[in-house]
Scaffold this motif. Structure first.
Motif, mmCIF file in Angstrom:
data_model
loop_
_atom_site.group_PDB
_atom_site.id
_atom_site.type_symbol
_atom_site.label_atom_id
_atom_site.label_comp_id
_atom_site.label_asym_id
_atom_site.label_seq_id
_atom_site.Cartn_x
_atom_site.Cartn_y
_atom_site.Cartn_z
ATOM 1 N N LEU A 1 -31.555 73.151 -4.832
ATOM 2 C CA LEU A 1 -30.512 73.779 -5.650
ATOM 3 C C LEU A 1 -30.726 75.274 -5.852
ATOM 4 O O LEU A 1 -29.844 75.955 -6.385
ATOM 5 C CB LEU A 1 -30.434 73.088 -7.014
ATOM 6 N N ARG A 2 -31.889 75.789 -5.439
ATOM 7 C CA ARG A 2 -32.183 77.194 -5.724
ATOM 8 C C ARG A 2 -31.253 78.146 -4.966
ATOM 9 O O ARG A 2 -30.701 79.081 -5.552
ATOM 10 C CB ARG A 2 -33.654 77.498 -5.387
ATOM 11 N N GLU A 3 -31.092 77.920 -3.691
ATOM 12 C CA GLU A 3 -30.198 78.791 -2.924
ATOM 13 C C GLU A 3 -28.746 78.665 -3.388
ATOM 14 O O GLU A 3 -28.051 79.689 -3.518
ATOM 15 C CB GLU A 3 -30.318 78.490 -1.434
ATOM 16 N N PRO A 4 -28.242 77.450 -3.653
ATOM 17 C CA PRO A 4 -26.862 77.350 -4.170
ATOM 18 C C PRO A 4 -26.643 78.119 -5.469
ATOM 19 O O PRO A 4 -25.577 78.715 -5.659
ATOM 20 C CB PRO A 4 -26.691 75.844 -4.379
ATOM 21 N N PHE A 5 -27.650 78.135 -6.354
ATOM 22 C CA PHE A 5 -27.497 78.910 -7.586
ATOM 23 C C PHE A 5 -27.335 80.397 -7.269
ATOM 24 O O PHE A 5 -26.611 81.111 -7.963
ATOM 25 C CB PHE A 5 -28.696 78.698 -8.520
ATOM 26 N N VAL A 6 -28.018 80.858 -6.227
ATOM 27 C CA VAL A 6 -27.849 82.255 -5.809
ATOM 28 C C VAL A 6 -26.449 82.458 -5.247
ATOM 29 O O VAL A 6 -25.740 83.412 -5.605
ATOM 30 C CB VAL A 6 -28.906 82.634 -4.753
ATOM 31 N N GLU A 7 -26.046 81.551 -4.355
ATOM 32 C CA GLU A 7 -24.739 81.655 -3.700
ATOM 33 C C GLU A 7 -23.593 81.551 -4.702
ATOM 34 O O GLU A 7 -22.527 82.120 -4.497
ATOM 35 C CB GLU A 7 -24.613 80.561 -2.641
ATOM 36 N N GLN A 8 -23.842 80.821 -5.806
ATOM 37 C CA GLN A 8 -22.801 80.655 -6.833
ATOM 38 C C GLN A 8 -22.839 81.774 -7.879
ATOM 39 O O GLN A 8 -22.217 81.661 -8.941
ATOM 40 C CB GLN A 8 -22.983 79.295 -7.519
ATOM 41 N N VAL B 1 -25.192 67.729 -9.483
ATOM 42 C CA VAL B 1 -24.546 69.035 -9.337
ATOM 43 C C VAL B 1 -23.497 69.027 -8.223
ATOM 44 O O VAL B 1 -23.752 68.542 -7.123
ATOM 45 C CB VAL B 1 -25.604 70.120 -9.051
ATOM 46 N N ASP B 2 -22.341 69.554 -8.523
ATOM 47 C CA ASP B 2 -21.299 69.782 -7.520
ATOM 48 C C ASP B 2 -20.588 71.087 -7.873
ATOM 49 O O ASP B 2 -20.944 71.762 -8.846
ATOM 50 C CB ASP B 2 -20.322 68.608 -7.443
ATOM 51 N N ASP B 3 -19.598 71.465 -7.096
ATOM 52 C CA ASP B 3 -18.927 72.751 -7.302
ATOM 53 C C ASP B 3 -18.290 72.868 -8.677
ATOM 54 O O ASP B 3 -18.276 73.944 -9.283
ATOM 55 C CB ASP B 3 -17.849 72.959 -6.231
ATOM 56 N N VAL B 4 -17.757 71.733 -9.173
ATOM 57 C CA VAL B 4 -17.106 71.768 -10.491
ATOM 58 C C VAL B 4 -18.127 72.109 -11.573
ATOM 59 O O VAL B 4 -17.884 72.927 -12.468
ATOM 60 C CB VAL B 4 -16.420 70.417 -10.794
#
Length: 634
Positions: free
Chosen positions: A104-111, A69-72
């Motif tokens: 990855l849980r917090e990034p999914f929220v942030e995204q 997983v990355d920003d793209v």
């Protein structure tokens, strides 16, 4: 949350074969392909490949997810969730697999995936709703940031609405959606008190009750619902609200059903949690549950396998818990004829230590009523308890059992009519045989039993108070700083021995054992009852054996302590009167009278002689008269 393997469109076999040449390489290639492709079916092919790769048994899904997983990719998946209805179900499933990785849980929220996934809950598509629930549930697992994000978007209401809609849905995959949705509710509310209370306020408990009523034959769903109820009842608010619903009664219905055995242990454990509420205790006691528990315990009698032992423990512990409520205890006592009461008496004779403990605890709870206590003693319950204690008087004794039996005996000794009977039955001698223990919890309870036995019993108080070895040990226990209960009970027993025996032999024994300083310290207790007990005991001694007490009273600065209490504006009139009376007796000794004058007690007494309280005024005036008399006239 469990993993889901979604079976989608199986075209583009050449792409799949290329991407799956090796799992790791296949996943990497699928991600790269997904980032650049625009075709709906090709993107779906890539997503499906990623899902299948991440759900392979030999795949370290967390490590793989973190590396992919990355920003793209976040941007691509978010775009597909938002705009590509053809791929939404698969993308939600992929997010669910990726969100198993904690990092990855917090990034999914942030995204900003949470609002998009919540939108999918409004669909009539069972598969889409299932994968959206999986994704959100995994994002919320042990992640308050995810939970708060869902809550901020009114996700609790959205989820409960979904559960309502799916309650009776007969579509072939609806049963799985129900399980997953309940799992999402569990992950959303678990340990999060604010969301728990919000869910309860908008009807989650009532809805879960409907689920139990409707789907109790489905083991997986029933088990998940039980966990949800347990989560919502985790707070005091939740426990209180459970008592206002039919959940407890429904649980009994499920437990007693033919299909309920599959979740028997989970139901019993949940009932134990819910029964911390008195309302739930009362509800459960009024059902057929107690009788069922008795039968369950009888069915495991003599069985030594771990499963049977565990069921026996769960059932007996639950019954004991029900007995801690006043109304539920009365129901189960049944005027001495209740099946639970009759069975619990038999437990005292069991070979199982756990049942012996449960029996003693049950008797102790039944003995919270004077009427019950008298009946229990008349029916011979004391002999059984004494036998248990005598069997435990050894090095490898069961401390929990000793504690439970002593608790029961203490309660039985409270009614005045029972006290002489218990002494005659040998309770005092049996309890004294345990004084060699160094276990504070046991000492605390045995002191409580002895204190109840000497209450109003002059001969018993004399016997105990003139036992030199016991009195020395009792004073030692008054010094136990690490256990306030032992220290308090020991000091109170000293005072009670004086008050109830009124024996000069007991008083002199107490002085020789070094008990005076502890009674003086007790005069300053923050507990009014203990203050009064100490003052009464000291007054009796000062009016009877003052010369024997003289040295101890001066060494522990008793006069100064009494003076501090008299000067304290917060001291209650009753305590003031007793202090003034004690001081008057103390001042019959010249040296103690001089100590009182030096401590300024004359000035304090003059001030109190102006009190509006008649009793305080009279007591203070009497003391002033004593203190102002010239020594030659005395």
């Amino acid at each position: 949350m469990g993993s889901a393997v979604f079976s989608g469109n199986h075209r583009f076999e050449n792409i799949r074969n290329l991407l799956r040449s090796s799992n790791k390489n296949g996943l990497v290639q699928a991600v790269e392909k997904l980032k650049i492709t625009q075709g709906i079916e090709e993107r779906d092919c890539c997503v499906e490949t990623l899902i299948q790769g991440l759900t392979k048994e030999d795949c370290d899904s967390e490590e793989a997810a973190e590396s992919l997983v990355d920003d793209v990719l976040y941007n691509q998946l978010r775009e597909m969730l938002q705009d590509d209805r053809y791929n939404q179900t698969n993308v939600a499933q992929l997010v669910a697999e990726l969100a198993k990785a904690e990092s990855l849980r917090e990034p999914f929220v942030e995204q900003n995936f949470v609002p998009l996934l919540l939108t999918l809950l409004e669909t009539n598509d069972v598969a889409m709703a299932t994968q959206a629930c999986r994704a959100l549930g995994n994002i919320c697992y042990e992640n308050d940031i995810g939970r708060n994000a869902v809550d901020s978007l009114d996700g609790v209401s959205e989820l409960l609405e979904l559960l309502k809609c799916q309650l009776t849905n007969e579509d072939k995959d609806a049963d799985r959606l129900r399980v997953i949705a309940c799992g999402f509710l569990l992950n959303l509310t678990n340990t999060h008190e604010i969301i728990q209370e919000k869910a309860v306020e908008i009807g989650a408990l009532e809805l879960l009750d409907q689920y139990l009523e409707t789907h109790y034959i489905e083991d997986k769903l029933c088990n998940m619902v039980l966990h949800c109820v347990g989560s919502l009842a985790d707070s005091e608010f939740g426990k209180e609200k459970v008592g206002q619903t039919n959940v407890a009664k429904t649980l009994v219905k499920v437990l007693l059903s033919e299909k309920g055995s599959g979740n028997q242990e989970a139901i019993l454990e949940l009932m134990a949690t819910l029964a911390e509420s008195d309302d739930v205790k009362d509800q459960l006691a009024a059902t057929s549950l107690p009788d069922h528990m008795v039968r369950l315990i009888q069915s495991t009698n003599g069985l030594s396998d771990s499963s049977s032992q565990h069921k026996e423990k769960l059932a007996s512990d639950l019954l004991v818990l029900l007995l801690t409520g006043d109304r539920s205890m009365d129901i189960l006592y049944g005027k001495g004829e209740g099946p639970v009461f009759l069975e619990s008496v038999k437990w005292l004779l069991s070979d199982s230590e756990h049942l012996q403990i449960a029996g003693a605890l049950a008797v102790g709870n039944f003995a919270r009523s004077d009427e019950h206590c008298v009946q229990l003693v008349s029916e011979g319950i004391v002999d059984k308890l004494i036998t248990l204690l005598q069997q435990q008087n050894k090095k490898d004794s069961n401390i929990t059992l000793q504690h439970a039996v002593l608790s029961a005996l203490r309660n039985l000794a409270i009614p005045s009519v029972n006290k002489p009977n218990l002494v005659k039955m040998g309770v005092m001698d049996t309890v004294l045989s345990l004084t060699a223990t160094d276990v504070s919890a046991v000492i605390f309870k045995l002191l409580g039993v002895l204190r109840m036995l000497v209450d109003g019993q002059e001969e018993a108080a004399k016997t105990l108070g003139t036992d030199k070895d016991f009195m020395n040990k009792l004073v030692d226990w008054c010094n136990v700083e690490e256990h306030a209960g032992v220290k308090g009970e020991a000091t109170r027993l000293l005072a009670w021995l004086i008050k109830n025996s009124r024996s000069t032999d007991v008083m002199k024994m107490l002085v020789r054992a070094g008990g005076i300083p502890h009674l003086v310290t007790m005069v300053s207790s923050e507990h009014i009852v203990m203050q009064n007990e100490a003052l009464v005991a000291l007054t009796l001694m000062a009016s009877t054996v003052l010369d024997a007490c003289l040295v101890s009273l001066r060494e522990c600065e008793a006069v100064e302590t009494i003076g501090d209490v008299l000067k304290d504006k917060r001291t209650l009139p009753e305590i003031l009167c007793n202090c003034l009376t004690l001081t008057k007796y103390i001042c019959s000794n010249d040296s103690l009278r001089e100590d009182a004058l030096s401590a300024g007690i004359l000035e304090t007494a003059k001030h109190l002689a102006l009190s509006e309280d008649t009793k305080v005024k009279d007591a203070a005036t009497a003391l002033v008269t004593v203190l102002e008399q010239p020594l030659v006239e005395r």
